[in-house]
Design a protein around this motif. Structure first.
Motif, mmCIF file in Angstrom:
data_model
loop_
_atom_site.group_PDB
_atom_site.id
_atom_site.type_symbol
_atom_site.label_atom_id
_atom_site.label_comp_id
_atom_site.label_asym_id
_atom_site.label_seq_id
_atom_site.Cartn_x
_atom_site.Cartn_y
_atom_site.Cartn_z
ATOM 1 N N ARG A 7 -0.491 25.209 8.235
ATOM 2 C CA ARG A 7 -1.303 23.984 8.355
ATOM 3 C C ARG A 7 -0.582 22.876 9.111
ATOM 4 N N PHE B 206 -9.871 26.471 22.778
ATOM 5 C CA PHE B 206 -10.674 25.349 22.294
ATOM 6 C C PHE B 206 -11.466 25.740 21.051
ATOM 7 N N HIS C 115 -10.534 28.011 18.749
ATOM 8 C CA HIS C 115 -9.595 28.089 17.623
ATOM 9 C C HIS C 115 -9.151 26.689 17.197
ATOM 10 N N LEU C 116 -9.015 25.805 18.188
ATOM 11 C CA LEU C 116 -8.619 24.425 17.892
ATOM 12 C C LEU C 116 -9.704 23.697 17.099
ATOM 13 N N TRP D 187 1.780 28.993 3.678
ATOM 14 C CA TRP D 187 0.475 28.310 3.770
ATOM 15 C C TRP D 187 0.641 26.930 4.398
ATOM 16 N N LEU E 172 -8.924 22.698 8.371
ATOM 17 C CA LEU E 172 -8.074 21.670 7.764
ATOM 18 C C LEU E 172 -8.898 20.780 6.840
ATOM 19 N N ASP F 154 -9.497 22.717 3.706
ATOM 20 C CA ASP F 154 -8.287 22.766 2.878
ATOM 21 C C ASP F 154 -8.117 21.469 2.092
ATOM 22 N N VAL G 294 -2.785 38.236 9.532
ATOM 23 C CA VAL G 294 -3.749 39.267 9.929
ATOM 24 C C VAL G 294 -3.181 40.651 9.632
ATOM 25 N N ILE H 113 -9.740 22.669 13.025
ATOM 26 C CA ILE H 113 -9.947 21.341 12.433
ATOM 27 C C ILE H 113 -10.896 21.451 11.241
ATOM 28 N N ARG I 244 -10.455 34.308 13.609
ATOM 29 C CA ARG I 244 -9.342 35.263 13.616
ATOM 30 C C ARG I 244 -9.208 35.950 14.968
ATOM 31 N N ILE J 132 -2.897 20.266 17.457
ATOM 32 C CA ILE J 132 -4.138 19.617 17.920
ATOM 33 C C ILE J 132 -3.843 18.670 19.091
#
Lengths: 161, 126
Positions: B27, A108, A110-111, B23, A118, A121, B86, A115, A57, B34
């Motif tokens: 995602r 980097f 946070h990236l 949500w 994800l 999830d 947040v 992942i 966060r 990425i």
């Protein structure tokens, strides 16, 4: 009685196990002035899982002012050579580089942790050993990507490639 | 598109508002970011110390401009939604929460459009 190893020494009133009596006993869980409080930051001893989660966060929030830099850099390039030279000088200054180092690591981090999120999830990697393995792997990957990008940047700057 | 499962919708499970869409949006933008951020970071590192002409020639390519536009849209969409989460978690007062989310969204639109315009100027200016 639930074993809670990760809780620091606390006054009995906010112990998670609620004292020696059972959940409904006197002075136990359900008495109105002695209810268990939801464990919060100052109650838990930091663990890898929780620390990485806060950092996700924090890096996410820290990255949002970083978008100013992205837009400024593009706008300066669009404005012309002089504005772009000013932007490059600002970014290349000591303060600019320190900020850029922080932002590149935040990006980097946070990236890589994103992942992980994800995968969670999708329902994978939620067991405790997996969490620790992916956590350390992610920390390593974020550091390696940060270091790699800076090595690449300085190598290009000095004309090594 | 809410992307709630039909069963969830029929049973009335989950958020009664736009939670499911929010949500998924976070995602999908994360997934897009990425490759986009890795590409951008590598490009910027390679151009480190390069002059105006190099950067301009790079940004004048339609492929690069397209990727930059995707990057900008995804960054500000993801950033605004993430900050909103947040704020919703940590700001208890409704008035402050509402104002803060509005400010985040307004700033994202202004900054995002500035970025988009800059990319278009770099692409089309002869």
């Amino acid at each position: 009685m639930i074993q809670v190893n990760r809780v620091r020494n606390l006054p009995a009133a906010i112990r998670i196990d609620g004292g020696s009596k059972g959940p409904l006993g006197e002075g136990g869980f359900m008495s109105s002035d002695n209810r268990p409080l939801s464990p919060h930051l100052q109650v838990y001893r930091p663990q890898l899982t929780s620390v990485l989660s806060f950092l996700h966060r924090m890096t996410g929030v820290a990255l949002t002012p970083g978008t100013l830099l992205l837009v400024y850099w593009l706008a300066a390039a669009a404005a012309g050579p002089e504005a772009f030279a000013t932007a490059q000088a600002l970014i290349g200054s000591i303060i600019g580089r320190v900020l850029l180092l922080g932002w590149s690591f935040a990006l980097f981090y946070h990236l890589c942790n994103g992942i992980r999120h994800l995968f969670w999830d999708a329902g994978y990697g939620l067991e405790l050993p997996d969490l620790y393995r992916s956590g350390w792997l992610m920390v390593f990957a974020a550091c390696a990507l940060t270091l790699g990008s800076w090595v690449l940047g300085y190598a290009m700057r000095s004309g090594a490639w | 598109m809410s992307r709630r499962s039909p069963l969830g919708r029929v049973r009335g499970l989950g958020s009664a508002k736009e939670g499911a869409g929010h949500w998924w949006g976070l995602r999908f933008s994360a997934l897009a970011l990425i490759p986009l951020t890795l590409w951008f970071a590598a490009s910027v590192a390679v151009m480190s110390g390069a002059g105006y002409e190099t950067v301009r020639a790079w940004a004048a390519s339609p492929l690069v401009a397209g990727l930059l536009l995707l990057l900008i849209v995804a960054v500000f969409y993801h950033g605004a939604r993430g900050l909103q989460e947040v704020i919703e978690d940590y700001v208890p007062r409704k008035s402050v929460k509402f104002t803060a989310i509005l400010a985040v969204q307004a700033a994202s639109i202004v900054l995002g459009l500035t970025g988009v315009l800059s990319v278009l100027l770099l692409l089309f200016r002869v």
